[in-house]
Design a protein around this motif. Structure first.
Motif, mmCIF file in Angstrom:
data_model
loop_
_atom_site.group_PDB
_atom_site.id
_atom_site.type_symbol
_atom_site.label_atom_id
_atom_site.label_comp_id
_atom_site.label_asym_id
_atom_site.label_seq_id
_atom_site.Cartn_x
_atom_site.Cartn_y
_atom_site.Cartn_z
ATOM 1 N N ARG A 131 8.179 -6.575 -4.280
ATOM 2 C CA ARG A 131 9.380 -6.056 -4.925
ATOM 3 C C ARG A 131 9.444 -4.535 -4.881
ATOM 4 O O ARG A 131 10.516 -3.944 -4.993
ATOM 5 C CB ARG A 131 9.444 -6.522 -6.389
ATOM 6 N N ASN A 132 8.297 -3.878 -4.778
ATOM 7 C CA ASN A 132 8.263 -2.415 -4.763
ATOM 8 C C ASN A 132 7.003 -1.939 -4.055
ATOM 9 O O ASN A 132 6.053 -2.705 -3.844
ATOM 10 C CB ASN A 132 8.330 -1.858 -6.192
ATOM 11 N N SER A 133 7.001 -0.664 -3.682
ATOM 12 C CA SER A 133 5.869 -0.118 -2.925
ATOM 13 C C SER A 133 4.611 -0.026 -3.774
ATOM 14 O O SER A 133 3.493 -0.032 -3.237
ATOM 15 C CB SER A 133 6.229 1.258 -2.364
ATOM 16 N N GLY A 134 4.768 0.052 -5.103
ATOM 17 C CA GLY A 134 3.602 0.118 -5.974
ATOM 18 C C GLY A 134 2.730 -1.121 -5.854
ATOM 19 O O GLY A 134 1.494 -1.031 -5.915
ATOM 20 N N GLN A 135 3.352 -2.278 -5.666
ATOM 21 C CA GLN A 135 2.596 -3.514 -5.475
ATOM 22 C C GLN A 135 1.800 -3.459 -4.179
ATOM 23 O O GLN A 135 0.650 -3.922 -4.121
ATOM 24 C CB GLN A 135 3.545 -4.710 -5.466
ATOM 25 N N ILE A 136 2.396 -2.897 -3.151
ATOM 26 C CA ILE A 136 1.723 -2.771 -1.854
ATOM 27 C C ILE A 136 0.535 -1.817 -1.972
ATOM 28 O O ILE A 136 -0.573 -2.119 -1.510
ATOM 29 C CB ILE A 136 2.711 -2.274 -0.786
#
Length: 315
Positions: A223-228
């Motif tokens: 859902r967002n780059s923070g998860q990646i």
């Protein structure tokens, strides 16, 4: 300073989560994954009109020409993707077969047969199958035949345990959909390593490495780059073009995430059908998201067939 995407590539194999040929050509991932929703999106674009028409012509006169044309389109798109990536393309079995082991086997074998007819060897393809009990058992048989699989719609630790025991090549735990469920259930947001989706993938990753399973962990559905960023260092991550673009334009070093370095606290456990089903039943999130995911992919498969049927009428 390198981009975050360049930094991520040092630790993790990057896979494009798209059927968009132009995006794959631009982003140059190692592998690419498709699913019924992505195929439907591609089929609605003018760029794929010729491919759709060719699929319809090739399927004319078959017992079920519309279903066959959809299958032909999926393989044709996958074959084009293999020209752009050095690795593999994942092509999904019809989600409506998720609870039918024999039908899943037949469809998977047919997809591989069609790829081989197109000159694409099976080592360039992963067959995507929903991680139901029936799907996992079908995939176990396929793996023994040299047809490697990507088990998708994976939300529970029990699903991951069963896939590893079945000798599955790769699993795709869905980070974003787990996050969605907990965000709605608890009425709050999550960031970084506190994200339940991130924690789920990290737990599976640590369990696999601790117990020396060879099954590849590929985090999906971000859902967002923070998860990646929180999963930097995971075996593989399949990422949408939009998030790949974002990471490519942001500077920063992404070291291997500490959450992946922690020791596993889960003992080795082998599940049979009854213990697998009970474990999933006890996980409300996994139960709901698996059923929802199967329904959604089945609905998009039906929409793709409707689009193909309408196209055949006006051809």
């Amino acid at each position: 300073m390198p981009s975050k995407l360049e930094s991520l590539r040092k630790h993790t194999l990057i896979v494009a989560d798209t059927g968009d040929i132009a995006a794959i050509r631009k982003l140059q991932p190692v592998d690419a994954t498709t699913n019924p929703s992505l195929l439907l999106k591609a089929a609605q674009q003018e760029a794929y009109s010729l491919m759709l028409d060719q699929a319809l012509r090739a399927s004319a006169g078959n017992f079920d020409p519309i279903a066959d044309a959809c299958e032909s389109f999926a393989v044709a798109l996958g074959a084009e993707i293999t020209k752009l990536v050095p690795g593999r393309v994942s092509t999904e079995v019809d989600a409506r077969l998720s609870y039918d082991r024999r039908a899943t086997l037949a469809k998977a074998r047919r997809l591989i047969e069609r790829y081989e007819e197109a000159g694409i060897t099976r080592d360039r393809v992963l067959i995507k199958i929903a991680a139901t009990w029936e799907g996992i058992q079908a995939a176990a048989e396929l793996e023994k035949e040299g047809i490697q699989c990507n088990l998708t719609l994976l939300f529970s630790f029990a699903q991951a345990q069963a896939c590893a025991d079945a000798g599955i090549y790769l699993i795709s735990p869905f980070v974003g959909r787990i996050y969605d469920w907990y965000k709605k259930s608890e009425g709050r947001d999550f960031q970084g390593i506190e994200d339940p989706g991130v924690q789920s993938v990290a737990r599976i990753y640590r369990y696999y490495k601790h117990h020396l399973y060879s099954t590849v962990v590929m985090g999906a559905s971000f859902r967002n780059s923070g998860q990646i960023e929180a999963l930097a260092g995971c075996d593989r991550l399949t990422i949408s073009p939009a998030l790949l673009e974002q990471l490519a334009h942001e500077e920063g070093n992404l070291p291997v995430s500490n959450i992946l370095k922690q020791p596993s606290s889960d003992p080795l456990e082998t599940l049979n059908e009854s213990t697998f089903r009970w474990a999933n039943n006890e996980d409300a999130m996994a139960t709901e998201k698996l059923a929802e995911g199967v329904r959604a992919f089945a609905a998009d498969q039906a929409k793709l067939e409707d689009l193909m049927r309408l196209r055949s009428v006006h051809a």
